[in-house]
Design an enzyme around this catalytic site. Structure first.
Site, short mmCIF file in Angstrom:
data_model
loop_
_atom_site.label_atom_id
_atom_site.label_comp_id
_atom_site.label_asym_id
_atom_site.label_seq_id
_atom_site.Cartn_x
_atom_site.Cartn_y
_atom_site.Cartn_z
N LEU A 1 -26.76 -4.64 38.29
CA LEU A 1 -25.65 -3.85 37.73
C LEU A 1 -25.28 -4.33 36.31
CD1 LEU A 1 -23.26 -1.81 38.30
CD2 LEU A 1 -21.97 -3.80 39.11
N ASP B 1 -5.17 0.03 35.47
CA ASP B 1 -3.74 0.03 35.14
C ASP B 1 -2.90 -0.30 36.38
OD1 ASP B 1 -1.55 0.28 33.56
OD2 ASP B 1 -1.56 2.46 33.47
N HIS C 1 -2.28 -9.63 36.50
CA HIS C 1 -3.59 -9.64 35.85
C HIS C 1 -4.56 -10.57 36.59
CE1 HIS C 1 -1.97 -7.18 32.74
NE2 HIS C 1 -1.26 -8.12 32.16
#
Ligand code: FPP
Length: 246
Positions: free
Chosen positions: A131, A20, A37
């Protein structure tokens, strides 16, 4: 001397992040929200690198929630476009580092181009063993529980056979252990319909840092905080006097 495993060294196996603060970060620079973003995307790549370095096994990031469709049209289309840009820019690099990409969320509502891009990312990394990075996209925790129930019913699971363990097999992240550490940047202190089922015993960590500013140092701070937590999963600490716990 044998090195301690990441877990023994207090590093979480599974980290889940609500990223956020992109909009505020952009506004502070008099730029449109999508600018935040874009920087947020760079942060995701940095965080992936650092998680790999620290030995995290699963990283799940909330990139687009079921509720994000309510945002202005240009922001929504900008975020969709960012998926395409991000995949063409970073997929090869992440794949070469052994990252395995998964996408969790309702794909029926996204465009064919975006669906295809996610499919390519998953297929291209399917055999990787490093990962596991899950991108929660058009994801909602309530949607996940409902879709799991629907799929279980469609499979003919009988009501008396529908245990927590049985339902877990139908949840979107069935391949991953539950998150150990939940991080939310940007100063808000809520879960916002992220992984409602899976976060039951996660340690929660909130920071005011805006997502594009979240760097290796911030992540290490979250890990250090996590390493100090006393995880009891509803039990009591071995050898400790009784007391409330959760
Ligand atoms: C929340 O910040 C952020 C989002 C809804 C989008 C997160 C997306 C990225 C970080 C880009 C990475 C994308 C992919 C596909 C991995 P906000 O816009 O609500 O910020 P604000 O609270 O400051 O307005």
């Amino acid at each position: 001397m044998a090195l301690a495993s990441p877990e023994a060294a207090g590093v979480p196996r599974h980290v889940a992040i609500v990223m956020d603060g992109n909009g505020r970060w952009a506004r502070k620079r008099f730029m449109p929200r999508i600018f935040g973003h874009k920087y947020g995307m760079e942060t995701v790549v940095r965080v992936i690198d650092h998680c790999q370095k620290r030995g995290v096994e699963y990283l799940t990031v909330y990139a687009f929630s079921s509720e994000n469709w309510k945002r202005p049209e240009d922001e929504v289309s900008g975020l969709m476009n960012l998926v395409l840009v991000g995949i063409s820019k970073y997929l090869a690099k992440l794949a070469s580092r052994g990252v395995r990409i998964h996408v969790a969320g309702d794909r029926s509502k996204v465009s064919e181009r975006v669906r295809q891009a996610w499919h390519e990312a998953e297929e291209h990394t399917r055999h990787n063993t490093g990962l596991h990075v899950t991108v929660a996209f058009n994801y909602g925790g309530r949607w996940d529980i409902v879709q799991a129930c629907q799929r279980a019913l469609a499979d003919g699971v009988a009501p008396e056979a529908l245990s927590e363990e049985a339902l877990s097999r139908y949840m979107a992240l069935s391949y991953a252990p539950d998150p150990d550490l939940f991080i939310r940047t940007g100063g808000e202190v809520r879960i916002s319909n992220f992984l409602l089922w899976q976060l039951a015993y996660a340690e929660l960590y909130f920071t005011d840092c805006l997502w594009p500013d979240f760097d290796e140092h911030e992540l290490d701070q979250a890990f250090a905080d996590y390493a100090r937590r006393d995880r009891r999963f509803g039990g009591v600490k071995t050898g400790a006097a009784s007391g409330p716990s959760a």
